[in-house]
Design a protein around this motif. Sequence first.
Motif, PDB file in Angstrom:
ATOM      1  N   ALA A 156     -12.725  -9.460  15.320  1.00  0.00           N
ATOM      2  CA  ALA A 156     -13.178  -9.691  16.685  1.00  0.00           C
ATOM      3  C   ALA A 156     -11.968  -9.731  17.600  1.00  0.00           C
ATOM      4  O   ALA A 156     -11.033 -10.484  17.369  1.00  0.00           O
ATOM      5  CB  ALA A 156     -13.947 -11.004  16.762  1.00  0.00           C
ATOM      6  N   LYS A 157     -11.992  -8.914  18.646  1.00  0.00           N
ATOM      7  CA  LYS A 157     -10.877  -8.904  19.594  1.00  0.00           C
ATOM      8  C   LYS A 157     -10.824 -10.219  20.369  1.00  0.00           C
ATOM      9  O   LYS A 157      -9.772 -10.628  20.847  1.00  0.00           O
ATOM     10  CB  LYS A 157     -11.050  -7.743  20.579  1.00  0.00           C
ATOM     11  CG  LYS A 157     -10.965  -6.386  19.922  1.00  0.00           C
ATOM     12  CD  LYS A 157      -9.641  -5.762  20.205  1.00  0.00           C
ATOM     13  CE  LYS A 157      -9.615  -4.326  19.709  1.00  0.00           C
ATOM     14  NZ  LYS A 157      -8.544  -3.559  20.296  1.00  0.00           N
ATOM     15  N   ARG A 158     -11.966 -10.891  20.504  1.00  0.00           N
ATOM     16  CA  ARG A 158     -12.051 -12.120  21.274  1.00  0.00           C
ATOM     17  C   ARG A 158     -11.299 -13.270  20.602  1.00  0.00           C
ATOM     18  O   ARG A 158     -10.516 -13.960  21.245  1.00  0.00           O
ATOM     19  CB  ARG A 158     -13.532 -12.476  21.425  1.00  0.00           C
ATOM     20  CG  ARG A 158     -13.821 -13.698  22.224  1.00  0.00           C
ATOM     21  CD  ARG A 158     -15.331 -13.962  22.204  1.00  0.00           C
ATOM     22  NE  ARG A 158     -15.617 -15.164  22.950  1.00  0.00           N
ATOM     23  CZ  ARG A 158     -15.850 -15.165  24.264  1.00  0.00           C
ATOM     24  NH1 ARG A 158     -15.833 -14.052  24.933  1.00  0.00           N
ATOM     25  NH2 ARG A 158     -16.097 -16.297  24.864  1.00  0.00           N
ATOM     26  N   SER A 159     -11.522 -13.458  19.292  1.00  0.00           N
ATOM     27  CA  SER A 159     -10.931 -14.606  18.606  1.00  0.00           C
ATOM     28  C   SER A 159      -9.963 -14.213  17.490  1.00  0.00           C
ATOM     29  O   SER A 159      -9.227 -15.057  16.983  1.00  0.00           O
ATOM     30  CB  SER A 159     -12.040 -15.471  18.010  1.00  0.00           C
ATOM     31  OG  SER A 159     -12.723 -14.756  16.996  1.00  0.00           O
ATOM     32  N   GLY A 160     -10.002 -12.967  17.062  1.00  0.00           N
ATOM     33  CA  GLY A 160      -9.153 -12.523  15.955  1.00  0.00           C
ATOM     34  C   GLY A 160      -9.765 -12.759  14.583  1.00  0.00           C
ATOM     35  O   GLY A 160      -9.168 -12.437  13.576  1.00  0.00           O
ATOM     36  N   ALA A 161     -10.971 -13.354  14.550  1.00  0.00           N
ATOM     37  CA  ALA A 161     -11.629 -13.623  13.273  1.00  0.00           C
ATOM     38  C   ALA A 161     -12.122 -12.311  12.649  1.00  0.00           C
ATOM     39  O   ALA A 161     -12.552 -11.418  13.353  1.00  0.00           O
ATOM     40  CB  ALA A 161     -12.817 -14.558  13.473  1.00  0.00           C
ATOM     41  N   SER A 162     -12.043 -12.227  11.324  1.00  0.00           N
ATOM     42  CA  SER A 162     -12.505 -11.014  10.664  1.00  0.00           C
ATOM     43  C   SER A 162     -13.976 -11.146  10.273  1.00  0.00           C
ATOM     44  O   SER A 162     -14.487 -12.237  10.091  1.00  0.00           O
ATOM     45  CB  SER A 162     -11.655 -10.715   9.425  1.00  0.00           C
ATOM     46  OG  SER A 162     -11.727 -11.799   8.525  1.00  0.00           O
ATOM     47  N   PHE A 163     -14.629  -9.993  10.153  1.00  0.00           N
ATOM     48  CA  PHE A 163     -16.066  -9.972   9.831  1.00  0.00           C
ATOM     49  C   PHE A 163     -16.267  -9.823   8.346  1.00  0.00           C
ATOM     50  O   PHE A 163     -15.566  -9.194   7.640  1.00  0.00           O
ATOM     51  CB  PHE A 163     -16.744  -8.798  10.546  1.00  0.00           C
ATOM     52  CG  PHE A 163     -16.768  -8.975  12.042  1.00  0.00           C
ATOM     53  CD1 PHE A 163     -17.653  -9.860  12.641  1.00  0.00           C
ATOM     54  CD2 PHE A 163     -15.907  -8.265  12.848  1.00  0.00           C
ATOM     55  CE1 PHE A 163     -17.674 -10.012  14.012  1.00  0.00           C
ATOM     56  CE2 PHE A 163     -15.934  -8.400  14.216  1.00  0.00           C
ATOM     57  CZ  PHE A 163     -16.817  -9.289  14.797  1.00  0.00           C
TER      58      PHE A 163
ATOM     59  N   GLY B 236     -12.115  -4.545  16.571  1.00  0.00           N
ATOM     60  CA  GLY B 236     -10.918  -3.800  16.220  1.00  0.00           C
ATOM     61  C   GLY B 236     -10.876  -3.605  14.718  1.00  0.00           C
ATOM     62  O   GLY B 236     -11.582  -4.274  13.969  1.00  0.00           O
ATOM     63  N   VAL B 237     -10.031  -2.688  14.275  1.00  0.00           N
ATOM     64  CA  VAL B 237      -9.854  -2.448  12.838  1.00  0.00           C
ATOM     65  C   VAL B 237      -8.381  -2.604  12.520  1.00  0.00           C
ATOM     66  O   VAL B 237      -7.524  -2.057  13.208  1.00  0.00           O
ATOM     67  CB  VAL B 237     -10.342  -1.031  12.439  1.00  0.00           C
ATOM     68  CG1 VAL B 237     -10.116  -0.783  10.962  1.00  0.00           C
ATOM     69  CG2 VAL B 237     -11.807  -0.855  12.787  1.00  0.00           C
ATOM     70  N   ARG B 238      -8.076  -3.412  11.514  1.00  0.00           N
ATOM     71  CA  ARG B 238      -6.690  -3.613  11.095  1.00  0.00           C
ATOM     72  C   ARG B 238      -6.620  -3.565   9.577  1.00  0.00           C
ATOM     73  O   ARG B 238      -7.627  -3.604   8.887  1.00  0.00           O
ATOM     74  CB  ARG B 238      -6.158  -4.942  11.627  1.00  0.00           C
ATOM     75  CG  ARG B 238      -6.873  -6.146  11.077  1.00  0.00           C
ATOM     76  CD  ARG B 238      -6.369  -7.446  11.668  1.00  0.00           C
ATOM     77  NE  ARG B 238      -7.208  -8.544  11.211  1.00  0.00           N
ATOM     78  CZ  ARG B 238      -7.386  -9.677  11.861  1.00  0.00           C
ATOM     79  NH1 ARG B 238      -6.795  -9.869  13.022  1.00  0.00           N
ATOM     80  NH2 ARG B 238      -8.150 -10.624  11.370  1.00  0.00           N
ATOM     81  N   ARG B 239      -5.403  -3.485   9.079  1.00  0.00           N
ATOM     82  CA  ARG B 239      -5.179  -3.485   7.630  1.00  0.00           C
ATOM     83  C   ARG B 239      -4.767  -4.881   7.187  1.00  0.00           C
ATOM     84  O   ARG B 239      -3.925  -5.514   7.822  1.00  0.00           O
ATOM     85  CB  ARG B 239      -4.068  -2.500   7.266  1.00  0.00           C
ATOM     86  CG  ARG B 239      -4.343  -1.079   7.704  1.00  0.00           C
ATOM     87  CD  ARG B 239      -4.974  -0.319   6.596  1.00  0.00           C
ATOM     88  NE  ARG B 239      -5.275   1.045   7.035  1.00  0.00           N
ATOM     89  CZ  ARG B 239      -6.006   1.863   6.324  1.00  0.00           C
ATOM     90  NH1 ARG B 239      -6.488   1.487   5.179  1.00  0.00           N
ATOM     91  NH2 ARG B 239      -6.254   3.066   6.771  1.00  0.00           N
ATOM     92  N   ASP B 240      -5.353  -5.356   6.078  1.00  0.00           N
ATOM     93  CA  ASP B 240      -4.928  -6.657   5.553  1.00  0.00           C
ATOM     94  C   ASP B 240      -3.738  -6.477   4.614  1.00  0.00           C
ATOM     95  O   ASP B 240      -3.163  -5.384   4.518  1.00  0.00           O
ATOM     96  CB  ASP B 240      -6.099  -7.379   4.876  1.00  0.00           C
ATOM     97  CG  ASP B 240      -6.637  -6.638   3.652  1.00  0.00           C
ATOM     98  OD1 ASP B 240      -6.119  -5.556   3.350  1.00  0.00           O
ATOM     99  OD2 ASP B 240      -7.581  -7.149   3.027  1.00  0.00           O
TER     100      ASP B 240
END
Length: 112
Positions: free
Chosen positions: A105-112, A92-96
């Motif tokens: 990651a949609k699975r854990s919410g961790a960012s890349f 997914g793509v979100r704004r910080d």
Amino acid sequence: MGRTMRIRKDDQVVVIGGKDAGKTGRVTRTEPKKNRVYVEHLNMIKRHERPRSVKDASRGGEVGGIVEKEGPIHVSNVMLLDPKDNKPTRVGVRRDEGGKRERFAKRSGASF
């Protein structure tokens, strides 16, 4: 025009379709216009290449023959690996906080 690819160079991915299904590797290059990625040591193809300049072959010039290299894989046949548990995940793509785009990651919410 198509959507932007969520997979980038140097990402760790797992192949989910085709002859290399289940194997993991690092993305070496992407072709967004064709929706293709090249994964290190996966989808190996043989190319019959003609020698470029034979006089330079002794000092690193292109030598002909049968060369094995990575072939393209369609981006729909690879999934990014979750940085937390190394399992395939959707992206997914979100704004910080600063309004900057980040992939997560949609699975854990961790960012890349």
